[in-house]
Design a protein around this motif. Structure first.
Motif, PDB file in Angstrom:
ATOM      1  N   GLN A 202       0.889  -1.316  -0.005  1.00  0.00           N
ATOM      2  CA  GLN A 202      -0.058  -0.094  -0.137  1.00  0.00           C
ATOM      3  C   GLN A 202       0.869   1.366   0.056  1.00  0.00           C
ATOM      4  OE1 GLN A 202      -3.422  -0.222   0.035  1.00  0.00           O
ATOM      5  NE2 GLN A 202      -3.537  -2.625   0.354  1.00  0.00           N
ATOM      6  N   ALA A 220      -3.077   3.867  -3.016  1.00  0.00           N
ATOM      7  CA  ALA A 220      -2.823   2.925  -4.102  1.00  0.00           C
ATOM      8  C   ALA A 220      -2.323   1.591  -3.701  1.00  0.00           C
ATOM      9  CB  ALA A 220      -1.891   3.254  -5.264  1.00  0.00           C
ATOM     10  N   GLU A 221      -2.291   0.453  -4.510  1.00  0.00           N
ATOM     11  CA  GLU A 221      -2.257  -0.927  -3.937  1.00  0.00           C
ATOM     12  C   GLU A 221      -1.186  -1.666  -5.015  1.00  0.00           C
ATOM     13  OE1 GLU A 221      -5.880  -2.523  -2.708  1.00  0.00           O
ATOM     14  OE2 GLU A 221      -6.106  -3.492  -4.633  1.00  0.00           O
ATOM     15  N   GLY A 229      -2.085   0.272  -8.609  1.00  0.00           N
ATOM     16  CA  GLY A 229      -3.439   0.671  -9.031  1.00  0.00           C
ATOM     17  C   GLY A 229      -4.378   0.577  -7.981  1.00  0.00           C
ATOM     18  N   ASN A 230      -5.759   0.725  -8.380  1.00  0.00           N
ATOM     19  CA  ASN A 230      -6.755   0.764  -7.573  1.00  0.00           C
ATOM     20  C   ASN A 230      -6.770   1.997  -6.800  1.00  0.00           C
ATOM     21  OD1 ASN A 230      -9.303   0.085  -6.380  1.00  0.00           O
ATOM     22  ND2 ASN A 230      -8.241  -1.247  -4.659  1.00  0.00           N
ATOM     23  N   HIS A 231      -6.409   3.226  -7.233  1.00  0.00           N
ATOM     24  CA  HIS A 231      -6.188   4.550  -6.752  1.00  0.00           C
ATOM     25  C   HIS A 231      -7.661   4.993  -6.174  1.00  0.00           C
ATOM     26  CE1 HIS A 231      -2.069   4.713  -8.506  1.00  0.00           C
ATOM     27  NE2 HIS A 231      -2.670   4.490  -9.436  1.00  0.00           N
ATOM     28  N   GLN A 232      -7.331   5.416  -4.660  1.00  0.00           N
ATOM     29  CA  GLN A 232      -8.747   5.677  -4.004  1.00  0.00           C
ATOM     30  C   GLN A 232      -8.441   7.144  -3.370  1.00  0.00           C
ATOM     31  OE1 GLN A 232     -10.679   2.528  -1.762  1.00  0.00           O
ATOM     32  NE2 GLN A 232      -9.049   1.463  -2.419  1.00  0.00           N
TER      33      GLN A 232
END
Length: 345
Positions: A202, A220-221, A229-232
């Motif tokens: 992370q 992100a992870e 990716g999987n940006h929050q």
């Protein structure tokens, strides 16, 4: 929720610009600040950002001398470009010349070592110096995370294309492996969590938005620590004046029984920087449990208010102590380093 405070351990900088030797003949150190920090064996290690430029005897009046890395026949080398100094006032750090934005100095990372966390010996040579086209304007503001037996170092790699995020690794703070860019421009203020969460690496990062939105902290992870990716979105500037313009994550998050403790910086409309804390959920770090409404540290002392870039306290390094306290290292006015104790009750 605990009541956190930051208490200065010295009313003077523990590292000054004058304490650092230039990395090469003909250059001078303009600032030594914003250190990453960690414990290594029985020492505390700082990775200082050292900003340099041509020394006074190598500067012609009325001209700006801009150090940059350029490739000649595929070989990167440091050169000094020469431009007429602008007549109008300009930012002492960034200037537009002949249609191109340049930094007025070039930064690298330098190791400083201490047994007591206060008195440091500074290595005479750089630990990580710009060496690639994407680092042509310098290497800035590192963070260190000890992760799976290795010290992971994230840093801002600056070039004419903007600030990107570089990754390097070391096990001894003598040898270093460049992994390369892990996030493209424009992005900075990246720090890794010290363990995988739900099986994935992370990171906190800070995209630099323009017309819409304000610079904020994102999550992100990654499965390999390189591809993210999987940006929050996690949290952004608030209505509190001290952090109303932009924020960014500082040192590696600390795991506590209450959650991941995050130190972050915020700036107000006058570009004055202060430090605050946030608490993120242990299992879902995109979930914010708590934020300080008021800054825990603001520029108050003369050397925090006056320097290469005034009115800045900026932390990207802290070190937990055996007694349970935390030493918090911070850059002041882009010119020196101070230290605080993070305390709570």
């Amino acid at each position: 929720m605990k009541n956190y405070t930051l208490r200065r351990l010295s009313d003077q900088p523990i590292i000054r610009t004058a304490d650092v030797r230039p990395s090469m003949p003909g250059f001078q150190v303009l600032g030594a600040f914003n250190p990453a920090a960690c414990r290594f064996n029985d020492e505390i290690i700082l990775l200082l950002r050292v900003a340099e430029g041509p020394a006074a005897g190598h500067i012609e009046p009325g001209w700006l001398h801009i150090p940059v890395l350029e490739e000649t026949d595929g070989v990167p080398q440091l050169v000094v470009k020469r431009f007429r100094e602008p007549i109008t006032p300009y930012d002492p750090r960034v200037v537009t010349l002949e249609g191109t934005v340049y930094l007025t100095s070039i930064s690298h990372l330098r190791v400083a070592r201490s047994r007591d966390g206060i008195h440091f010996q500074i290595d005479p040579k750089p630990f990580l110096f710009p060496a690639r086209a994407d680092e042509a304007f310098g290497i800035e503001d590192a963070r260190i995370t000890f992760l799976e037996g290795t010290y992971w170092i994230t840093y801002t790699a600056v070039s004419a294309h903007g600030p990107a995020v570089g990754l390097a690794k070391t096990t001894d703070f003598v040898h270093v492996e460049r992994v390369g860019l892990v996030l493209p421009p424009p992005n900075k203020d990246v720090v890794l969590f010290p363990e995988r969460i739900n099986g994935k690496y992370q990171m906190l990062h800070r995209p630099m938005v323009s017309e819409i939105g304000k610079p904020s902290v994102w999550l992100a992870e990654s499965l390999d620590g390189v591809h993210w990716g999987n940006h929050q979105f996690v949290f952004g500037p608030s209505t509190h004046s001290w952090e109303s313009m932009k924020i960014g994550a500082g040192p590696e998050p600390l795991q506590t029984p209450d959650g991941w403790l995050v130190c972050y910086h915020g700036s107000d409309p006058t570009h004055r920087y202060g430090l605050g804390l946030a608490l993120l959920d242990l299992d879902t770090p995109s979930r914010v449990l708590y934020r300080t409404a008021a800054p825990l540290l603001t520029p108050e002392l003369d050397w925090e208010r006056n320097g290469f870039f005034p009115n800045v306290v900026f932390s990207n390094g802290w070190v937990p102590q055996p007694n349970g306290s935390v030493l918090v290292y911070y850059g002041a006015a882009d010119s020196g380093v101070g230290v605080c104790a993070l305390e709570w009750r």
